[in-house]
Design an enzyme around this catalytic site. Structure first.
Site, PDB file in Angstrom:
ATOM      1  N   GLU A 322      74.775  82.792  62.264  1.00  0.00           N
ATOM      2  CA  GLU A 322      74.050  83.261  61.363  1.00  0.00           C
ATOM      3  C   GLU A 322      73.772  83.219  60.227  1.00  0.00           C
ATOM      4  O   GLU A 322      72.742  82.900  60.051  1.00  0.00           O
ATOM      5  CB  GLU A 322      74.511  84.751  61.486  1.00  0.00           C
ATOM      6  CG  GLU A 322      73.812  86.152  60.671  1.00  0.00           C
ATOM      7  CD  GLU A 322      75.049  86.586  60.682  1.00  0.00           C
ATOM      8  OE1 GLU A 322      73.679  87.924  60.620  1.00  0.00           O
ATOM      9  OE2 GLU A 322      76.001  87.088  60.674  1.00  0.00           O
ATOM     10  N   HIS A 323      74.814  82.156  59.442  1.00  0.00           N
ATOM     11  CA  HIS A 323      74.060  82.017  58.360  1.00  0.00           C
ATOM     12  C   HIS A 323      75.465  80.287  57.644  1.00  0.00           C
ATOM     13  O   HIS A 323      76.363  80.622  58.568  1.00  0.00           O
ATOM     14  CB  HIS A 323      75.163  82.670  56.682  1.00  0.00           C
ATOM     15  CG  HIS A 323      75.101  84.011  56.909  1.00  0.00           C
ATOM     16  ND1 HIS A 323      75.720  84.864  57.931  1.00  0.00           N
ATOM     17  CD2 HIS A 323      73.950  84.854  56.306  1.00  0.00           C
ATOM     18  CE1 HIS A 323      75.060  85.937  57.489  1.00  0.00           C
ATOM     19  NE2 HIS A 323      74.096  86.301  56.591  1.00  0.00           N
TER      20      HIS A 323
END
Length: 429
Positions: A322-323
């Protein structure tokens, strides 16, 4: 235990103890009951579930304009200034993105064949604003502001009835048209089906817990959704130039979101990996949110050692975090080689926390490897691109013969007649 098989050249200094994928059957059953009751009973069911799940008796489901104004007035001046700072940055970035999206008025692949598309804002969207462990003041900004920039006619916000008052203020300042005190799966049901009080929306966006996520999955079809979000994730790519203390700090910053947060370091330098392992343990000893970050690190934390840079890139793309932060000697060059992630943070000065709060990019992002096929929430998520065509007689003469032949070869006589009719009419004129 890892959700992803290790490619050749990757070994674990610390492997996840548990898989982020969990059995969803009990959640699915509960959610199905909530959706069915709200669909049949409307506001009555919503109030019943608020009492059962949130321990709140709701006389009024909607937050009144007076209550919204009071919530804004109650904000600490600095909190309000910081909220408006974040709104300004998110709006500016969304406007810049919106400027890149254009209509196509008149493309002519053949003489007399006119094709095009229009970019049309959605009519009504529902933004779910999670309550969570902490009052995430940035949450309403990320879902509501891009919808305003896109030109959505009406924006509905739902947040748990026990959410912090500042969250109501955030919804108001971000531009929500109506705000409702409804949380959980019942909020998704109310927005998907409509009740006596809550209008039915065309699309539902925003993150939530497992029940919210499952409810979005079950209502998808009659209404659109942005994505199915799992627990938050952060991975950091680093070579020997990485700063162990900074990497550990960033991993734990994300780990404090939830005990199921996935956090990981992928590095070509084993010495750095060992230093980060020591730093994480040391920082957990004095971190006030260690009761959350600690279990996340213990159960889902990962340090992977890669044989070389190419292996590091391949493993990162396989995880599709996601990040994804890049802490290497030449982070810009490394960034250009990566393709699977929700949002990318290039260089050690670019921390996830800036995007989470106020920098301008959206923090509603794909998890559980969905970054392999989609990006995060953005202004385009509130728009639909719809095509059109119109033909002149010359255009009919160009395309009708091929359409007639193709329809005949497929055995679709009705199609063949529709194409042939227009050609015959032209020939008799």
């Amino acid at each position: 235990m890892s959700d992803t098989a290790l490619p050749q050249g990757v070994s674990h200094l610390k492997a996840p103890a548990r898989s982020a994928a969990s059995d969803n059957a009990p959640v699915a059953e509960t959610v199905a009951d909530v959706l069915d009751r709200v669909k049949r009973e409307g506001d009555t069911a919503v109030r019943d579930f608020a009492q059962r799940f949130d321990k709140v008796d709701l006389a009024d489901l909607e937050v009144t304009p007076e209550e919204r104004d009071a919530a804004v007035a109650a904000l600490d001046p600095q909190t309000r200034a910081d909220t408006e700072f974040a709104i300004e940055n998110v709006r500016a970035f969304a406007q810049a993105q919106f400027a890149t999206i254009g209509g196509l008025d008149d493309f002519q692949p053949r003489p007399g064949v006119h094709l095009g598309h229009r970019v049309i804002p959605l009519q009504r969207v529902g933004c779910y604003v999670p309550g969570g462990r902490y009052p995430l003041l940035s949450a309403p900004i990320m879902t509501i502001v891009p919808a305003k920039v896109a030109g959505v006619d009406e924006i509905i916000a739902c947040l748990p009835p026990n959410a912090h008052q500042a969250m109501i203020a955030g919804c108001h300042l971000a531009g929500a048209d109506r705000v409702f005190r409804i949380g959980g799966a019942q909020a998704i049901a109310a927005m998907a089906y409509g009740t006596e009080t809550v209008p039915r929306v065309d699309k539902i966006v925003g993150p939530g817990n497992a029940y919210v996520n499952e409810a979005k999955r079950q209502v998808f079809g009659p209404v659109g959704i942005d994505q199915l979000a799992g627990p938050s994730e952060i991975y950091i790519l680093a070579d020997s130039s990485g700063d162990a203390a900074m990497i550990a700090t960033d991993l734990l910053a994300q780990a404090e979101h939830d005990v199921r947060t996935r956090v990981g370091l992928i590095t070509t330098d084993e010495a750095l990996g060992r230093a980060v392992l020591q730093e994480v343990e040391a920082q957990l000893g004095e971190l006030p949110t260690a009761h959350t970050a600690g279990p996340a690190w213990r159960d889902y934390g990962e340090i992977a050692i890669c044989a070389d840079e190419n292996t590091m890139i391949a493993y990162s793309d396989q995880i599709a975090a996601e990040h994804l932060q890049v802490h290497t000697r030449d982070p810009q060059a490394m960034a250009g080689k990566l393709r699977n992630y929700g949002s990318l943070f290039i260089g050690e000065l670019a921390s996830v926390v800036y995007s989470d709060k106020c920098a301008g990019t959206n923090h509603t992002l794909p998890t559980m490897a969905a970054g392999r096929y989609t990006g995060g929430l953005w202004v385009g998520a509130y728009l639909k691109v719809v095509t059109h065509q119109w033909l002149t007689p010359d255009g009919v003469r160009e395309v009708a013969p091929a359409a007639v032949r193709q329809s005949a070869s497929e055995g679709l006589e009705g199609h063949r007649r529709a194409a042939q009719l227009r050609l015959d009419r032209l020939q008799t004129r």
